[in-house]
Design a protein around this motif. Structure first.
Motif: not given
Ligand SMILES: [Zn+2]
Length: 153
Positions: A4-9, A31-32, A36-37
């Motif tokens: 939700p923070f950077c949009g990484y899939e 998110c790798p 973010s958690r």
């Protein structure tokens, strides 16, 4: 699930556990890419299908809507988000047992009030004032009197 923070899939699950007697799965994800958690909840989609409003209109039953009403009543009160979610879960499980596919909005409001009363009395009075559409100060006094258990009458 997307970050939700950077949009990484491709975020990964770092912890998964069931809560509320196995009815809900809570997952911590990371998110790798940005580190973010965040937390996701998986729960059954049950409960009534339609809510019948006071004027007879129907709208789709929404867990979010109940949660929003509770959040508003609990603003600046010492009630955690998790507690609010628990209230919603209790309201919905009550509806599952005691309501059909259509439920009146006043019925839902009454159950939310009962639950809020157990958790925070200020939130309860706030919710009641909106839900019961208080117009007179006497209506507040009545409900506060009732909270005090009718003492000192
Ligand atoms: Zn990210």
């Amino acid at each position: 699930m997307r970050c939700p923070f950077c949009g990484y899939e491709d975020t990964r699950v770092i912890e998964s556990r069931t809560i509320q007697d196995g009815l809900v799965v809570r997952r911590r994800r990371e998110c790798p890419k940005c580190g973010s958690r965040f937390t996701t909840y998986e729960r059954y989609e049950l409960g009534p299908a339609w809510v019948v409003k006071k004027d007879g209109r129907r709208e789709k039953f929404s867990r979010e809507k109940i949660l929003k009403g509770i959040m508003k009543a609990c603003e600046k009160r010492p009630v955690s988000y998790e507690d609010m979610e628990k209230i919603v879960d209790r309201v919905i499980s009550y509806l599952q047992k005691n309501a059909g596919k259509e439920v009146e909005s006043v019925f839902i409001g009454g159950i939310v009030m009962d639950e809020l009363k157990k958790v925070d009395q200020v939130a309860y009075v706030r919710f009641a004032s909106v839900y019961k559409d208080f117009r007179e100060i006497d209506q507040f006094l009545d409900i506060i009197h009732e909270l005090k258990g009718g003492e000192g009458k």
